[in-house]
Design an enzyme around this catalytic site. Structure first.
Site, short mmCIF file in Angstrom:
data_model
loop_
_atom_site.label_atom_id
_atom_site.label_comp_id
_atom_site.label_asym_id
_atom_site.label_seq_id
_atom_site.Cartn_x
_atom_site.Cartn_y
_atom_site.Cartn_z
N GLU A 1 -106.60 56.09 62.10
CA GLU A 1 -107.89 56.33 62.74
C GLU A 1 -107.87 57.71 63.39
O GLU A 1 -106.83 58.19 63.85
CB GLU A 1 -108.15 55.25 63.81
CG GLU A 1 -109.47 55.46 64.56
CD GLU A 1 -109.89 54.27 65.42
OE1 GLU A 1 -109.18 53.26 65.45
OE2 GLU A 1 -110.97 54.37 66.05
N GLN B 1 -101.53 50.80 64.39
CA GLN B 1 -101.86 51.76 63.38
C GLN B 1 -100.57 52.35 62.82
O GLN B 1 -99.52 51.80 63.09
CB GLN B 1 -102.77 52.83 64.00
CG GLN B 1 -104.10 52.20 64.50
CD GLN B 1 -105.17 53.21 64.90
OE1 GLN B 1 -104.99 54.40 64.80
NE2 GLN B 1 -106.30 52.70 65.39
N GLU C 1 -106.75 44.73 61.16
CA GLU C 1 -106.12 45.25 62.39
C GLU C 1 -105.28 44.13 62.97
O GLU C 1 -105.81 43.07 63.32
CB GLU C 1 -107.15 45.71 63.42
CG GLU C 1 -107.79 47.03 63.08
CD GLU C 1 -108.70 47.56 64.20
OE1 GLU C 1 -108.37 47.39 65.39
OE2 GLU C 1 -109.75 48.12 63.85
N GLU D 1 -115.79 46.12 63.79
CA GLU D 1 -115.92 45.33 65.04
C GLU D 1 -117.33 45.38 65.62
O GLU D 1 -117.51 45.66 66.81
CB GLU D 1 -114.90 45.82 66.08
CG GLU D 1 -113.47 45.53 65.67
CD GLU D 1 -112.44 45.75 66.78
OE1 GLU D 1 -112.79 46.31 67.84
OE2 GLU D 1 -111.28 45.36 66.56
O1 AHR Z 1 -106.74 50.11 66.76
C1 AHR Z 1 -107.32 50.51 67.96
C2 AHR Z 1 -108.75 50.00 68.13
O2 AHR Z 1 -108.72 48.61 68.31
C3 AHR Z 1 -109.67 50.19 66.94
O3 AHR Z 1 -110.29 51.43 66.95
C4 AHR Z 1 -110.68 49.11 67.14
O4 AHR Z 1 -111.26 48.69 65.92
C5 AHR Z 1 -109.92 48.01 67.87
O5 AHR Z 1 -110.63 47.52 68.94
#
Ligand code: AHR
Length: 505
Positions: A27, A353, A292, A173
């Protein structure tokens, strides 16, 4: 000593081991892109500015897919800001992370990186501040060969061939009030359906992901999925699931049992999707993109990296740089066990991530690279899980947790690769103070023990650091042996992640 038994029969398969289970996520957040995958001038950087040491570890980790460019970031992102001559690209406020996005890296750079890192891209479109038209434009830019405004723009920008990106997330989300352009389930469901319908007019065989809940702890969890899937059922292939776990209130027992919650989460989404299937008289099934998941202790991170506020809108500030413990790694291993055992319905997953941001890989600006504790279970599972996932009967003592009810001391899953003849058991011991004796009973003659490894430490709070990321590594478990009746036994250390490999003689 507590004792547990696994009973495994290679004939009883749940489904294939899917490479996409071992996906990750990049991200535009903190130092994930800038100073993470991309750092021109770094000693290992290539001609495009990508850090070679990061690519090397991405390969060692065995990453299959990478979701991009967010995350919360995507809900305010204008993808076209990130293409074309870099000097012409605008800087923008990133509301999601209170940062400034320089747009030095965009779609074309990411695709170049993905090719070098040998990963499949999984693209997300902005359904927060944008809608159908912009999703069509980015799809045209990415996947149409040429002869249209956006595809010719891509070619003019140096990418002659279309990218052929197959997986697309319809927003991120959208149930979360923190999301830019947050929507109700009905609003989002309709927008997702219309976006999917139009995207399929360009390319019918896309794999599309509708947003599920941002966690099972959301008050709208369940009803959100029901409404969204009722609107989108025939138009999408997956519904997403997201979750992050951490140790709350010094309750290690509950934390170690986080996978009990993940199992329940997955089974609840499956039940909801199947209820919509029945009510709508659909024949196909919706699968889960668990795009995620991880351990993330927000309080712990905020204590050493406060987020920018007010007039401060930095470029790539250090954000969400959680430092993981041995116990965190054991939980990550256990979450992988949960994902694997649901391989019949979880067809894709992305650990969130990849670099610097709640990540297995950490970089120092202009300097070295180091592996967090959570690197090791992921790398082992990714490289060793092959063939089919097997139903794994776990007979284990249990304990009570405050958060997740009754949990087994041992949790495990096994995979069987009929081609190579390798059977691999992945197991965690959640017992905090003592080893658990494990007996593995495989209903197949002629398998020999190849090796057993364990990942644990007498201090489960040990964290890796730039100076030392190798004091705790998976090491040979010398207690592993084959008994006269053909079972494999070994002692699983307290709070441990373990791998046992057997092979056809
Ligand atoms: O991964 C960090 C954040 O967590 C992401 O941007 C979001 O989708 C989630 O709330």
């Amino acid at each position: 000593m507590a004792q547990a038994t696994l009973t495994i029969d290679p004939a009883f398969t749940i489904g294939p081991v899917r490479r996409r289970t071992f996906g990750s996520f990049v991200e535009h957040l903190g130092r994930c892109v800038y100073e993470g995958i991309y750092e021109p001038g770094h000693p290992t950087a290539d001609e495009d500015g990508f850090r070679g040491d990061v690519i090397e570890l991405v390969k060692e980790l065995g990453i299959s897919t990478v979701r991009y460019p967010g995350g919360n970031f995507v809900s305010g992102y204008r993808w076209e800001d990130g293409v074309g001559p870099v000097e012409d690209r605008p800087k923008r406020l990133d509301l999601a992370w209170h940062s400034t996005e320089p747009n030095t890296v965009g779609l074309d750079e990411f695709m170049a990186w993905a090719r070098k890192a040998d990963v499949e891209p999984m693209m997300a479109v902005n359904l927060g501040t944008r809608g159908v038209a912009e999703a069509l434009e980015v799809l045209e830019y990415a996947n149409i060969a040429g002869g249209t405004a956006r595809s010719d723009q891509r070619r003019a920008n140096g990418a002659e061939e279309p990218y052929g990106i197959r997986m697309w997330c319809l927003g991120n989300e959208m149930d979360g009030p923190w999301q830019t352009g947050h929507k109700t389930a009905a609003e989002y469901g309709r927008l997702a359906a219309e976006t999917a319908r139009a995207m399929r007019q360009i390319q019918p065989d896309l794999e599309l992901v509708a947003c599920g809940s941002s966690s099972a702890f959301m008050p709208t969890f369940g009803s959100w999925e029901h409404t969204v899937l009722t609107e989108t059922y025939e138009l999408v292939d997956y519904v997403s699931a997201h979750v992050y776990y951490c140790e709350g209130d010094n309750d290690l027992g509950s934390f170690l049992a986080s996978a009990v919650n993940m199992d329940h989460f997955i089974e609840s989404v499956v039940a909801t999707a199947d209820a919509v299937r029945a009510a709508g008289k659909h024949t196909k099934r919706i699968h889960i993109s668990f795009d995620e998941w991880n351990v993330w202790d927000q309080k712990r991170v905020e204590s050493y990296i406060p987020s920018p506020t007010g007039d401060d809108w930095p470029i790539a500030p250090p954000l969400l740089e959680d430092h993981y413990t041995v116990a965190d790694a054991v939980v990550v291993g256990n979450l992988l066990i949960s994902l694997l055992r649901h391989t019949d319905r979880v067809h894709s997953a992305s650990q969130a991530q990849l670099v610097n941001v709640i990540a297995p890989i950490m970089t120092q600006k202009g300097g070295g690279i180091w592996k967090q504790t959570i690197f090791h279970p992921f790398a082992q599972a990714s490289s060793l899980a092959k063939g089919a996932v097997l139903r794994t009967l776990v007979d284990t003592p249990t304990y009570e947790t405050a958060v997740h009810g009754t949990a087994g001391l041992v949790d495990a899953v096994a995979t069987w690769d009929s081609e190579s003849g390798e059977l691999v058991v992945f197991a965690v011991n959640r017992a905090q103070d003592e080893a658990t004796e494990l007996a593995v009973d495989v209903r197949m003659a002629g398998l020999e023990l190849v090796e057993a490894t364990s990942y644990s430490h007498s201090d489960h709070t040990w964290q890796a650091s730039p100076e030392d990321d190798s004091t705790v590594l998976p090491v040979a478990n010398e207690s592993a042996r084959t008994t006269a009746d053909g079972r494999v036994t070994l002692s699983l250390p307290a709070i441990s992640w373990n791998v046992v490999r057997l092979r056809r003689a």
